[in-house]
Design an enzyme around this catalytic site. Structure first.
Site: not given
Length: 303
Positions: A243, A58-59, A111, A262
């Protein structure tokens, strides 16, 4: 210490997967889309971001989107998975007809292991991100607990999950084989092999590596112009703090569970991983990779 929710004598709680010919999918992922995704014919302008889950996907998607979009992030009501769709979740037709094309790059996330990834077109581009397995397994455990509709593992223990991960019995398969096959392709001219730990240590360099790979004649100069105006925007909007302010951009609702964004940390695996478990991971790394390869990947792979 590993957390332990079940009592002695209770049956071991396992994640709920769809077993499709030996390949495990999150519950609810359409098998038809998975099969369709594998048959997708890569196009000249395709830009794939490829990772084993929880390895900076995602980053890196967000950074790349910011580079292509002049430092302007998604609006708060936009979802990254719609702008940058997941190939094996949505299937080939969606990618062909509905995937975002930004600055002439068709945005695709996967993935899939190397053997399943569409790669027949040498003009398509692939950004691969590696993250050390000790941090990956901890993050993947939290992910699996946090999506009960896909895994039904909210009460599952880390010890149980660790054993599944070590033996390749989780979605996307065996971490070590996954990395092994993609590492073998790191010098392909249409591939950029990135290391998550290095990106967290020097995000500016990470951003510029991606910019150069996208088009060395266009994006580095654009980022650095006007006293690095756009580069500063990319750095600002891709920070963990920024984010975390818009959690619904990155995933569906996780109310009651740890947030999708997280920690994004490196080397924080000992929050759950015991020394014995860390040694088991190191043993697998030493079996699958040469010493020089582990040194290339970074200190988290050989310490």
């Amino acid at each position: 210490m590993a957390d332990d929710h079940h009592k002695p004598g209770d049956p071991e709680k396992l994640p709920a997967y769809t077993d499709h010919g030996g390949f495990l999918l999150p519950k609810g992922f359409p098998v038809e889309s998975f099969e369709s995704g594998k048959t997708y014919q890569a196009q000249d302008n395709d830009l794939f971001i490829v990772t084993y889950p929880k390895c900076g996907t995602t980053w890196t998607q967000h950074i790349t989107y910011l580079i292509l979009n002049n430092g302007v992030p998604l609006s708060p009501d936009q979802r990254l998975d719609l702008v940058w769709p997941h190939l094996e979740e949505v299937g080939a037709d969606f990618i062909t007809n509905k995937a975002t094309v930004l600055e002439n790059h068709r945005l695709i996330k996967t993935h899939l292991p190397y053997r399943f990834t569409p790669k027949s077109n040498p003009k398509a581009k692939y950004i691969f991100v590696a993250r050390n397995p000790k941090d990956c397994v901890v993050s993947f455990y939290h992910h699996t607990v946090g999506f009960p509709r896909h895994y039904d593992f909210a009460e599952g223990t880390f010890d149980t999950y660790f054993n599944l991960f070590l033996n390749g019995k989780v979605d996307s398969g065996d971490y070590f084989d996954f990395l092994r096959k993609w590492l073998d392709r790191k010098d392909d001219p249409n591939m950029l092999f990135l290391k998550y730990e290095e990106g967290r240590k020097d995000t500016r360099k990470y951003i510029l590596q991606i910019a150069e790979f996208l088009d060395n004649d266009v994006y580095p100069a654009r980022l650095l112009a006007d006293d690095e105006k756009i580069l500063k925007l990319v750095l600002e909007h891709s920070s963990l703090e920024a984010m975390k302010q818009h959690p619904r951009r990155w995933c569906s609702d996780r109310t009651g569970y740890k947030p999708f964004i997280r920690k994004g940390s490196t080397g924080g695996w000992d929050e759950l991983l015991t020394e014995e478990q860390a040694e088991l991971i190191q043993k697998r790394l030493d079996e699958v990779f040469a010493k020089e390869e582990l040194e290339f990947l970074g200190e988290q792979y050989h310490s």
